[in-house]
Design a protein around this motif. Structure first.
Motif, PDB file in Angstrom:
ATOM      1  N   GLU A  87       2.351  29.247 -25.738  1.00  0.00           N
ATOM      2  CA  GLU A  87       1.140  29.116 -26.548  1.00  0.00           C
ATOM      3  C   GLU A  87       1.494  28.415 -27.863  1.00  0.00           C
ATOM      4  O   GLU A  87       1.720  29.045 -28.899  1.00  0.00           O
ATOM      5  N   GLU A 170      -2.965  31.597 -27.527  1.00  0.00           N
ATOM      6  CA  GLU A 170      -3.826  30.614 -26.872  1.00  0.00           C
ATOM      7  C   GLU A 170      -4.236  31.142 -25.506  1.00  0.00           C
ATOM      8  O   GLU A 170      -3.501  31.920 -24.877  1.00  0.00           O
ATOM      9  N   THR A 172      -5.072  29.197 -22.010  1.00  0.00           N
ATOM     10  CA  THR A 172      -4.925  27.835 -21.498  1.00  0.00           C
ATOM     11  C   THR A 172      -5.361  27.740 -20.037  1.00  0.00           C
ATOM     12  O   THR A 172      -5.492  28.749 -19.338  1.00  0.00           O
ATOM     13  N   ASP A 173      -5.539  26.516 -19.569  1.00  0.00           N
ATOM     14  CA  ASP A 173      -5.860  26.315 -18.157  1.00  0.00           C
ATOM     15  C   ASP A 173      -4.755  26.846 -17.248  1.00  0.00           C
ATOM     16  O   ASP A 173      -5.024  27.279 -16.116  1.00  0.00           O
ATOM     17  N   THR A 174      -3.500  26.796 -17.720  1.00  0.00           N
ATOM     18  CA  THR A 174      -2.401  27.292 -16.896  1.00  0.00           C
ATOM     19  C   THR A 174      -2.428  28.810 -16.746  1.00  0.00           C
ATOM     20  O   THR A 174      -1.764  29.351 -15.855  1.00  0.00           O
ATOM     21  N   ASP A 198     -14.073  28.075 -23.016  1.00  0.00           N
ATOM     22  CA  ASP A 198     -13.878  26.844 -23.778  1.00  0.00           C
ATOM     23  C   ASP A 198     -14.159  27.122 -25.243  1.00  0.00           C
ATOM     24  O   ASP A 198     -15.304  27.088 -25.696  1.00  0.00           O
ATOM     25  N   TYR A 272      -8.127  27.505 -27.479  1.00  0.00           N
ATOM     26  CA  TYR A 272      -8.162  26.825 -26.165  1.00  0.00           C
ATOM     27  C   TYR A 272      -7.697  25.378 -26.321  1.00  0.00           C
ATOM     28  O   TYR A 272      -8.481  24.490 -26.634  1.00  0.00           O
ATOM     29  N   PRO A 273      -6.401  25.112 -26.115  1.00  0.00           N
ATOM     30  CA  PRO A 273      -5.870  23.771 -26.367  1.00  0.00           C
ATOM     31  C   PRO A 273      -6.251  22.735 -25.325  1.00  0.00           C
ATOM     32  O   PRO A 273      -6.093  21.534 -25.568  1.00  0.00           O
ATOM     33  N   ASP A 274      -6.750  23.163 -24.163  1.00  0.00           N
ATOM     34  CA  ASP A 274      -7.083  22.227 -23.095  1.00  0.00           C
ATOM     35  C   ASP A 274      -8.530  21.737 -23.173  1.00  0.00           C
ATOM     36  O   ASP A 274      -8.967  20.960 -22.313  1.00  0.00           O
ATOM     37  N   SER A 275      -9.248  22.157 -24.180  1.00  0.00           N
ATOM     38  CA  SER A 275     -10.625  21.719 -24.328  1.00  0.00           C
ATOM     39  C   SER A 275     -10.701  20.227 -24.643  1.00  0.00           C
ATOM     40  O   SER A 275      -9.929  19.721 -25.465  1.00  0.00           O
ATOM     41  N   THR A 279      -8.184  18.916 -30.393  1.00  0.00           N
ATOM     42  CA  THR A 279      -6.888  18.240 -30.410  1.00  0.00           C
ATOM     43  C   THR A 279      -5.804  19.254 -30.768  1.00  0.00           C
ATOM     44  O   THR A 279      -6.107  20.336 -31.291  1.00  0.00           O
ATOM     45  N   CYS A 283      -6.118  22.680 -33.091  1.00  0.00           N
ATOM     46  CA  CYS A 283      -5.673  24.008 -32.656  1.00  0.00           C
ATOM     47  C   CYS A 283      -4.764  24.634 -33.704  1.00  0.00           C
ATOM     48  O   CYS A 283      -4.912  25.817 -34.056  1.00  0.00           O
TER      49      CYS A 283
END
Length: 302
Positions: A87, A170, A172-174, A198, A272-275, A279, A283
Motif C-alpha cells: 500500500e 490503501e 487496491t484492485d489487487t 472507488d 484507492y490508487p487504481d482509480s 494519480t 494519493c
C-alpha cells in the motif's frame, strides 16, 4: 470455488503450500532507496529511532521510526504506514507528512511516525510477510508477525499517552484479484468477491467511535480526492456505511494496527490508487491531508 494456484480447495495451507507461495514472491523495489534514504535525509531535522530489525533468510531490514523533539507535557500522535507493504501511499504519505508538515507541529504534539512497518512486503508489493502472515491481523499478545510485535514494543512506553493514532492504508484492485483469493486459499475457504470502492474512505473503531472526528478528516480529504460512495447495499467492502465515507471495525478485537493504543482518536485511511480519477501524487496528498486534519481536530477537541 477456490481457483488460487496454490493449495487444494477447502484445505488450509501447510508448510509445503507456504513454501510454494514464498517461492513466487519477487523483489520489485528497494526499501533502502525508497524509504531509508528519505528517513536519513529527514534525520537532519528530526530524531530517527531504530526499533528493531527483521530477518528473513539472508535479508535484513532495519525498522525505523521518526520523532520530533519531544516534550513530556505534550500528547503523542502516532502515524503508521506500510503495515501492508504493497500500500504505497501509506509509506510515502507518512514520509511526506514529516517532510512537509512535521515542523509545523513542533511544540504542539510529540510525533511518532513509523512509515514502513513491513519492509519485506514493501519490496515484494505484498500484503503479507514472508511467512504468509498478515501483520494487520496480528497486533496482539504473542503476535505471529515480527513486524507487528516490533511496532507494539516501540509504542509500549508511550501507549497510554497517545491522543491520536492514524494508520495509513490503501484498498487496491489487487485486493480482489490476488490478496483476498490468496487469503481464502491459505485458510481453506471459498473466495467471495465483494468489490473495490472507488475513492477514499475511513475505518473508525466500532468500540469507541468518534463520528465527528472521522467527518472532519473526510471533509479535508475531499478537497484533494474523491470519497468512496456506498454500494447498492449501503456498504463499503462488505461493511455498513455509518456516515459518508466511513465504516467501522472492532479494531483491537481484530488485531488491527489502529487498535494498539487506547487513543481517544483512531482511524485507518483507505486510498484507492487504481482509480482513473486519482494519480499517485493525489494519493500521497490525500494521506498527508488526512494526517494533518486528524491532528488539527484532535488538538482542538482534547
Amino acid at each position: 470455488m477456490n481457483t488460487y494456484p496454490i493449495g487444494t480447495p477447502g484445505q488450509p495451507w501447510g508448510e509445503a503450500e507456504r513454501a510454494a507461495w514464498l517461492a513466487r514472491q519477487r523483489r520489485q523495489r528497494s526499501y533502502q532507496a525508497d524509504v531509508l534514504s528519505v528517513i536519513e535525509r529527514l534525520g537532519s531535522r528530526s530524531d530517527v529511532q531504530p526499533y528493531g530489525e527483521l530477518s528473513y533468510g539472508d535479508e535484513h531490514f532495519p525498522l525505523m521510526a521518526i520523532r520530533n523533539h519531544w516534550r513530556n507535557s505534550l500528547p503523542v500522535v502516532l502515524v503508521t504506514g506500510g503495515v501492508h507493504g504493497y500500500e504505497t501511499s501509506g509509506v510515502h504519505g507518512a514520509l511526506q507528512f514529516v517532510e512537509q508538515h512535521g515542523e509545523h507541529y513542533a511544540g504542539r504534539v510529540n510525533l511518532l511516525v513509523a512509515p514502513c512497518v513491513s519492509p519485506w512486503a514493501y519490496e515484494r508489493i505484498h500484503r503479507w510477510n514472508a511467512n504468509a502472515v498478515d501483520p494487520n491481523r496480528s497486533f496482539r499478545e504473542n503476535s505471529p508477525a515480527h513486524e507487528s510485535a516490533a511496532l507494539m514494543q516501540l509504542v509500549a512506553p508511550v501507549r497510554d499517552r497517545v491522543l491520536l493514532h492514524i494508520d495509513l492504508h490503501e484498498t487496491t484492485d489487487t485486493d480482489e484479484s490476488e490478496f483476498r483469493p490468496a487469503l481464502a486459499a491459505r485458510d481453506g475457504q471459498s473466495f467471495e468477491p465483494c468489490g473495490i470502492p472507488d475513492g477514499f474512505y475511513l475505518v473508525d473503531d466500532s468500540e469507541h467511535p468518534q463520528p465527528e472526528f472521522q467527518q472532519a478528516v473526510i471533509a479535508a480529504v475531499e478537497k484533494v480526492t474523491h470519497i468512496a460512495p456506498a454500494d447498492e447495499s449501503n456498504e463499503i467492502i462488505g461493511s455498513p456505511v455509518v456516515a459518508r465515507g466511513v465504516i467501522e471495525y472492532p479494531l483491537t478485537q481484530l488485531g488491527l494496527c489502529a487498535g494498539i493504543t487506547p487513543a481517544r482518536y483512531k482511524t485507518t485511511t483507505e486510498v484507492y490508487p487504481d482509480s482513473p480519477r486519482a494519480t499517485p501524487e493525489q494519493c500521497n496528498a490525500a494521506q498527508v491531508t488526512a494526517v494533518c486534519a486528524a491532528i488539527d481536530y484532535a488538538l482542538a477537541h482534547r
